[in-house]
Design an enzyme around this catalytic site. Structure first.
Site, short mmCIF file in Angstrom:
data_model
loop_
_atom_site.label_atom_id
_atom_site.label_comp_id
_atom_site.label_asym_id
_atom_site.label_seq_id
_atom_site.Cartn_x
_atom_site.Cartn_y
_atom_site.Cartn_z
N THR A 23 0.85 -1.19 0.00
CA THR A 23 0.00 0.00 0.00
C THR A 23 0.88 1.24 0.00
O THR A 23 1.72 1.41 0.87
CB THR A 23 -0.88 0.02 1.26
OG1 THR A 23 -1.66 -1.17 1.28
CG2 THR A 23 -1.80 1.21 1.25
N LEU A 24 0.71 2.06 -1.00
CA LEU A 24 1.50 3.29 -1.07
C LEU A 24 0.67 4.50 -0.70
O LEU A 24 1.13 5.42 -0.05
CB LEU A 24 2.08 3.46 -2.48
CG LEU A 24 3.05 2.35 -2.90
CD1 LEU A 24 3.37 2.46 -4.38
CD2 LEU A 24 4.33 2.42 -2.09
#
Lengths: 245, 273
Positions: A23-24
């Site tokens: 997850t960025l």
């Protein structure tokens, strides 16, 4: 050839892991959740909005769910991660029920389990992008806690996530007291939610209030708050502002 | 006991549908020194006879604290018991770390039983040769369980295992209906009297027995020798008078080790109160 867009800088230390999806940034997000302890249990409020960046895209997102017999979970942040957490908890409660003995996981246990999950994910640089509020009552004991996406957790008499921390908590610090009645609790929460509605751009005017007591959990149907826009301060808001028009 | 052609390994059934290796393992428990447990609604007491091999050595540890709310007493192969205690402590710690809550005894006991069962169904393993009396507190109150090498577990109001445990069981059978509402001190007294029964004539002293208590508001702990001896003395007095369980001793945390100094066989009938 690797087509996934991984923005790894050259001096990245992640090595072989850097190709996997982590997850960025969040995509569909919910805004604040506010909760407080009252005489019989916990009251929690959250609006039903799911924002897609600055677009208020989804307007019927239920951001509060019951967990087992004794707990209530509210989440802000990435909605898909919230759904993932609900799956984890579903499995947890299922195994707990399968023991079929006199014991059950209470809100304290669920809160600590969630803290472990969130913290461990953060350590792997793959966080669940949520701020969670966990409240419940078990054997007369009221419990209200919160966990953030980096694993920070604590309990208190009233908690909030996101903008709620800045706008609602100060109100609660002034006006919360022990043994609030249900009506007073709701009024207090509505006061907080109204301020958030005025001032938080990702808030929508459609909210639910959930209550959990020893007897169980109920969640109100969606409703809206009355707003007033005729304050004189709202006319010519930039009158005295420097460099504005 | 018997030499059979079906007892070579645990994965062989006998024609009568028995697993002899498992039964032999239960024999090992019967050879261990006596261990007893009893519970009320709020407390559980564990006691055991602890005889040292020689005067020069110390005696083996048979009672282990597993967590603040759980303790275990073993009979049989103490090495196996030690390993299982370590497993139990580990499980308790892990659960506490994840949930910040004590592991319910009932669940620990099932995990222990499942672990024992595995050893009855693998050709390269042998059953654990130890019986465990697990005492602990739960949401639903105080509990006493017995885990045997077969992988079975049972809940008891009171129980005794090990050599000459039948004498203790008989004593407990006569009195168990009162245990549920007993006070903590009465419970300890009954434990000591049950231990006395297994000694069959020998003097009950705190140097040859160990007693441990766990209860609501009282974390699991082993009572120290002095306390035990004081309780034993209190009972000796009470025993002679054939009076009810009153403890004249001032010390609060006394264990009731009911022993009398004089020979048990002569004249002093078991207390039928």
């Amino acid at each position: 050839m690797n087509f996934t867009a991984s923005k790894q800088p050259e001096n990245c230390l992640l090595g072989p892991e850097s190709d996997s999806q982590r997850t960025l940034y969040p995509y569909v997000t919910g805004t604040s959740v506010v909760a407080l302890k009252y005489k019989d249990g916990i009251l929690m409020a959250a609006d039903m909005g799911g924002s897609y960046g600055s677009t208020l895209r989804y307007k019927s997102v239920e951001r509060m769910k019951p967990i087992g017999k004794h707990s209530l979970l509210g989440a802000s942040g990435e909605i898909s991660d919230f759904q993932e957490i609900l799956k984890y908890l579903d499995e947890l409660i299922l195994y707990d029920n399968m023991w079929d003995d006199g014991n059950s996981l209470g809100p304290k246990e669920v809160h600590n389990y969630l803290t472990r999950v969130m913290y461990n994910r953060r350590n792997k640089f793959n966080p669940l992008w949520n701020s969670l509020v966990l409240g419940g009552v078990k054997k007369g004991e009221k419990y209200l806690g919160t966990v953030s996406m980096i694993g920070v957790n604590f309990e208190d008499n009233h908690v909030a996530t996101g903008f709620g921390n800045h706008l609602a908590r100060p109100i609660l610090r002034q006006e919360w007291h022990e043994n609030l009645s249900f009506e007073d609790g709701v009024k207090l929460l509505e006061k907080c939610m109204r301020v958030l509605l005025y001032r938080d751009r990702s808030a929508i005017n459609k909210l639910q209030i959930a209550k959990i007591t020893e007897e169980g959990m109920t969640i109100s149907p969606p409703y809206s708050l009355k707003t007033y826009w005729e304050f004189s301060a709202f006319e010519n808001p930039t009158q005295g502002a420097v460099g504005s028009w | 006991m018997f030499r059979n052609q079906y007892d070579t390994d645990v994965t062989t059934w006998s024609p009568a549908g028995r697993l002899f290796q498992v039964e032999y393992a239960m024999e090992a428990v019967k050879q261990g020194s006596a261990t007893i447990g009893l519970r009320s609604k709020t407390h559980v007491v564990l006691g055991c006879v602890n005889k040292a091999n020689s005067e020069l050595s110390s005696h083996q540890k048979k009672i282990f604290k597993v967590d603040d709310h759980i303790g275990v007493a073993i009979a049989g192969l103490t090495a196996d018991g030690r390993v299982l205690s370590r497993y139990m402590r580990n499980e308790c710690i892990n659960y506490n770390f994840t949930y910040e809550s004590p592991l319910p005894v009932g669940r620990l006991v099932v995990q222990l039983a499942d672990k024992a069962q595995v050893c009855t169904q693998r050709s390269w393993k042998r059953p654990y040769g130890v019986g465990l009396l697990v005492a602990g507190l739960d949401e639903s109150g105080a509990h006493l369980y017995y885990n045997c090498p077969s992988g079975n577990y049972f809940e008891y109001q009171a129980f005794a295992i090990g050599s000459r445990s039948q004498a203790a069981k008989t004593y407990l059978e006569r009195r168990f209906e009162n245990f549920a509402d007993s006070s903590r001190d009465d419970l300890v007294k009954d434990a000591l009297m049950a231990i006395r029964e297994t000694l069959q004539g020998e003097t009950l002293k705190s140097s040859i027995c160990t007693v441990a208590v766990v209860g609501v508001g009282e974390p699991f702990h082993i009572l120290d020798q002095e306390t035990v001896q004081q309780m034993i003395n209190a009972f000796e007095i009470v025993g002679e008078q054939e009076g009810p369980a009153a403890e004249p001793d001032a010390a609060a945390g006394q264990e009731a080790a009911a022993e009398q100094g004089g020979s048990t066989d002569e004249g002093v009938a078991p207390m039928d109160i």
